[in-house]
Design a protein around this motif. Sequence first.
Motif, short mmCIF file in Angstrom:
data_model
loop_
_atom_site.label_atom_id
_atom_site.label_comp_id
_atom_site.label_asym_id
_atom_site.label_seq_id
_atom_site.Cartn_x
_atom_site.Cartn_y
_atom_site.Cartn_z
N THR A 37 -32.17 28.68 -24.17
CA THR A 37 -31.18 27.73 -23.67
C THR A 37 -31.89 26.51 -23.12
O THR A 37 -32.90 26.64 -22.42
CB THR A 37 -30.33 28.36 -22.55
N GLN A 72 -31.60 23.13 -20.73
CA GLN A 72 -30.83 22.56 -19.63
C GLN A 72 -31.35 21.15 -19.36
O GLN A 72 -32.51 20.96 -19.02
CB GLN A 72 -30.98 23.43 -18.38
N ARG A 76 -26.10 17.16 -18.04
CA ARG A 76 -25.44 17.49 -19.31
C ARG A 76 -25.19 18.99 -19.37
O ARG A 76 -25.87 19.78 -18.71
CB ARG A 76 -26.30 17.07 -20.50
N PRO A 77 -24.22 19.43 -20.20
CA PRO A 77 -24.00 20.87 -20.35
C PRO A 77 -25.22 21.53 -20.99
O PRO A 77 -25.93 20.93 -21.80
CB PRO A 77 -22.78 20.94 -21.29
N ALA A 78 -25.45 22.78 -20.62
CA ALA A 78 -26.55 23.54 -21.22
C ALA A 78 -26.27 23.78 -22.70
O ALA A 78 -25.11 23.89 -23.13
CB ALA A 78 -26.73 24.87 -20.49
N VAL A 79 -27.33 23.85 -23.49
CA VAL A 79 -27.24 24.13 -24.92
C VAL A 79 -27.96 25.44 -25.18
O VAL A 79 -29.18 25.54 -24.97
CB VAL A 79 -27.88 22.99 -25.75
N ASP A 80 -27.22 26.45 -25.63
CA ASP A 80 -27.85 27.74 -25.86
C ASP A 80 -27.93 28.05 -27.35
O ASP A 80 -27.56 27.24 -28.19
CB ASP A 80 -27.14 28.85 -25.09
#
Length: 340
Positions: free
Chosen positions: A220, A222, A226-230
């Motif tokens: 993931t 972070q 910004r929103p986390a990208v997993d």
Amino acid sequence: MRALVVANPVATTTSRGVRDRVLAALAGSLDVQLAETTHRGHGAELARKAGVDGVDVVVTLGGDGTVNEVVNGLLHDGPGQDVPPLAVVPGGSTNVFARALGRSRDPVAAATEVVESVRAGRVRRISLATASARGVSAAPARLPDPVAARAAADAGAAASPGWAEPRWFVFSAGLGFDADVIGRVEAHRARGRRSTGLLYVQEATGAFVFGRERRDPAMTAQLPGRPAVDGLFLCLVSNVSPWTYLGARAVNPTPDASFDSGLDVFALGRTGVLRMLRHVREAFGPRPDVRGDGVHRWHDLTELTLTARRPQGWQLDGDHLGTATGLRVRSVPDALAVFV
């Protein structure tokens, strides 16, 4: 000017004859002292002492690993005007940092360029970055097969639970797939095989087609604000463009990366074989622009944190450092003076 030349005697393209010709070229304008590395981390020790001793310039003769060690020694106490400037003579197989500075690929020609830069006072300050890993299972002096190292980590081998002390890197950091490929190549090198572009291609192909990570991505990303990208299996953090080379061919997934800006990031989620082949072709193109489903690119970041739900390989400047469950990177503007 007093110059310390930190040379790696076992670097891929640095023979004793090449070393002597480089020293002769440098000695035309510099008061040269040679120090050859004998163990992992020795370059950092030598560079740190050079700063304390008031050396005017530190010159590396070796590959990107030698540059990384020397930079970590020079910046042991952080950036500052009293840190000696760095000059680079390529002596490894890839020499990403030296190429990014515009140095000739021939070591003797590059040494002549360094002398000309010193005479003209061509110095610039460049941005670098630091990386701190979490849940580290350190790589030993002679790396095992990375598959075995991953199995040991999965089985609960001793690892540091917290964030380790930050380390400097000059052009790249990575968690996941790229580090695993580097680890596979280094395992071959430890058994006496020469590092070549073909070897990297073979190991990357095998790791991608038969590996676990692309089918079950564990990472993931972070980013600040910004929103986390997993669901990521590969994450490259770049400070220069191109990211690396296969021989003379540039591999450039982050074409906007620069010593004058923050960090650029290229990440991939779950990806099939055909889509990956398209991305590779795009990264090799004359105008690289890798996009599509599962592709994530960020430009000019000040920091980034990567976490993983199982241990991943990690690397700095092309050097496999074991496994970790997190990597926190930060850009540092104007970190070091270099001769260009």
